[in-house]
Write an enzyme that holds these catalytic residues in place. Structure first.
Site, short mmCIF file in Angstrom:
data_model
loop_
_atom_site.label_atom_id
_atom_site.label_comp_id
_atom_site.label_asym_id
_atom_site.label_seq_id
_atom_site.Cartn_x
_atom_site.Cartn_y
_atom_site.Cartn_z
CB SER A 184 -0.96 -0.05 1.19
OG SER A 184 -2.01 0.84 1.03
CG ASP A 420 -6.56 -3.36 -3.92
OD1 ASP A 420 -7.51 -2.90 -3.25
OD2 ASP A 420 -5.44 -2.84 -3.98
CG HIS A 473 -5.02 -2.89 -0.44
ND1 HIS A 473 -4.59 -2.26 -1.59
CD2 HIS A 473 -4.50 -2.16 0.60
CE1 HIS A 473 -3.86 -1.20 -1.25
NE2 HIS A 473 -3.79 -1.12 0.05
#
Length: 496
Positions: A184, A420, A473
């Site tokens: 991320s 994601d 994710h």
């Protein structure tokens, strides 16, 4: 090959034993974790944790948790893990993803969640450092709260200071291969830290860090690539109609991010409204991951079982109920370089957020004492994603960083959970291609347990792109077996 002469064999055995003894002797024993209140049994390897001060004046200190490799800590790589945010604690990864334990919802007599060993921990093949960065995140702190006004460059500089001091504390690991990893917003953290480490090595800064490369999952990299991909991804996944897609594409001329056209923005907002009830971090998963809720959601579904289970985590019990704060947002433009502390494409997603297990565990004073963390009275309650930071995105695109490092010979793996919606894989794939290297391993499936686990493409200069089928994710959370498989193979330099 013939066996070595007996005296040589004794020398090799003695040398190996001496290395292991030095490993035990050199590590700071005051950082050794003797046990945890909610875990019964022996650790499969030694654990250490504590603080490294990166600024004496403000007592700005970063917290780490080290899990020695269960295989061969003296030779296996040393790997730092970083979660995103900015502001997200790396205990997120420790508790819910690739850490040494699985956290069970049932409680111990003391009210803590039960811990059991995670069979897919990345410490199976490497020494793992979970680092809370920058100060103000997780267990890391500063006595001067003005230090919580920070940004990419200061965060990277502090992380480099941490690494230099950490290797002074653990000199036995200075020759081990060293990697950075995370997901991320760590897509910003990792290249900027790598830049500090490489510049330090070029200047001869001691101790020398044996830096080899990095791997990043669903990384925040470049706003245009990352955010422009969500509308085409939503259409490709069947989340919006072709009519809606063609309408917004025509109005916005193929640009779905940072527009100043009111009509275009109105149509983009309509797309977001259509997607508001989805789990932005895994479009196949319900908002809550509890099996009973999954059962309710899918009870009357006509989908085959194999598809219904595609995005589920394979852990034996629920892991979390939501994931706010892991990445920069799709919905808000970065204004004056400021990064909002919450992510998502619709306000409803925030209502799904709940991280009781990690919070209960990390706010328990007995647990804090066991892991050598400061008390709540001094540094406050643990938060998955803190609002303490005033954080500036003061760099820019990371694509140029990746090109520079791979040109210098460092190994880079960029991987994406392919379900994601926060940072969709087509945008990541596009920027990887934009680096401009020749394809040396054309797009193809990779396998785990004789099944397609995703797809990969390899480029010159040790740059690899990988997708993980059915993952969201946080790849190690949704697909822990596959995550350990590709991680182990990449670390060993093997083909996927």
């Amino acid at each position: 090959m013939a066996a070595p002469p007996f005296p040589l064999l004794l020398v090799l055995v003695a040398a190996s034993a001496a290395h292991l003894c030095s490993l035990a002797a050199a590590a700071p024993e005051e950082h050794l974790i003797a046990g945890l209140p909610s875990f019964h049994g022996a650790f499969p390897s030694k654990h250490y944790s504590g603080y490294v001060t990166v600024d004496e004046a403000s007592e700005r200190s970063l917290f780490y948790y080290l899990v020695l490799s269960e295989r061969d800590p003296a030779a296996d790589p040393v790997v730092v893990w970083l979660n995103g945010g900015p502001g997200c604690s790396s205990f997120d990864g420790f508790v819910y993803e690739n850490g040494p334990f699985n956290f069970e919802p049932g409680s111990t007599p003391g009210g803590l969640p039960k811990l059991q060993l995670n069979p897919y921990s990345w410490s199976k093949v490497s020494n793992m450092i979970y680092l809370d960065s920058p100060a103000g995140v997780g267990m890391s702190y500063s006595l001067n709260r003005s230090e919580y006004k920070t940004g990419d460059l200061k965060t990277a500089a502090d992380a480099h200071k941490f690494l230099l001091k950490w290797f002074e504390l653990y000199p036995e690991f200075q020759s081990n291969p060293f990697y950075l990893s995370g997901e991320s917003y760590a897509g910003i953290y990792i290249p900027t830290i790598a830049d500090e480490v490489i510049k330090g090595s070029e200047k001869g800064v001691e101790p020398r860090i044996n830096f080899k490369g990095y791997l990043i999952g669903n990384p925040a990299t470049d706003a245009d690539y990352d955010f422009n991909s969500f509308v085409p991804f939503a259409h490709g996944m069947g989340l919006i109609s072709t009519d809606m897609y063609e309408d917004v594409r025509a109005t916005c001329h193929g640009t779905f991010w940072g527009t100043v056209d009111d009509l275009c923005q109105e149509k983009i907002d309509r797309v977001r409204w259509e997607l508001k009830d989805l789990n932005v971090y895994n479009i196949l998963a319900p908002c809550y991951h509890h099996p009973k809720i999954q059962e309710t959601v899918f009870r009357h579904s006509s989908l085959p079982e194999s598809f219904r289970r595609l995005g589920e985590t394979e852990r034996a019990f629920p892991v979390r109920k939501g994931m706010a704060g892991r990445s920069w947002p799709l919905r808000a433009a970065l204004r004056n370089g400021r990064v909002p502390m919450w992510t998502g494409i619709g306000g409803r997603s925030l209502n799904c957020t709940s991280d009781e297990l990690a919070t209960i565990w990390l706010d328990d004073e007995d647990v804090r004492a066991a892991i050598h963390a400061k008390s709540k009275s001094l540094i406050g309650s643990w938060e998955l994603n803190t609002a303490r930071l005033d954080y500036s995105h003061d760099t820019g695109t990371m694509v140029s960083y990746h090109k520079k490092f791979t040109a210098l010979g460092y190994r880079v793996l960029i991987y994406s959970g392919d379900h994601d919606l926060c940072i969709p894989f087509p945008g990541t794939e596009a920027w990887v291609k934009s680096v401009g290297y020749q394809v040396v391993d054309r797009w193809r499936p990779w396998y785990f347990e004789q099944q397609v686990a995703g797809y990969t493409e390899g480029y010159d200069h040790n740059l690899t792109f990988l997708t993980i089928k059915g993952a969201g994710h946080a790849v190690p959370e949704y697909k822990p077996k596959e995550a350990l498989a590709f991680y182990s193979r990449w670390m060993a330099g093997e083909m996927f």
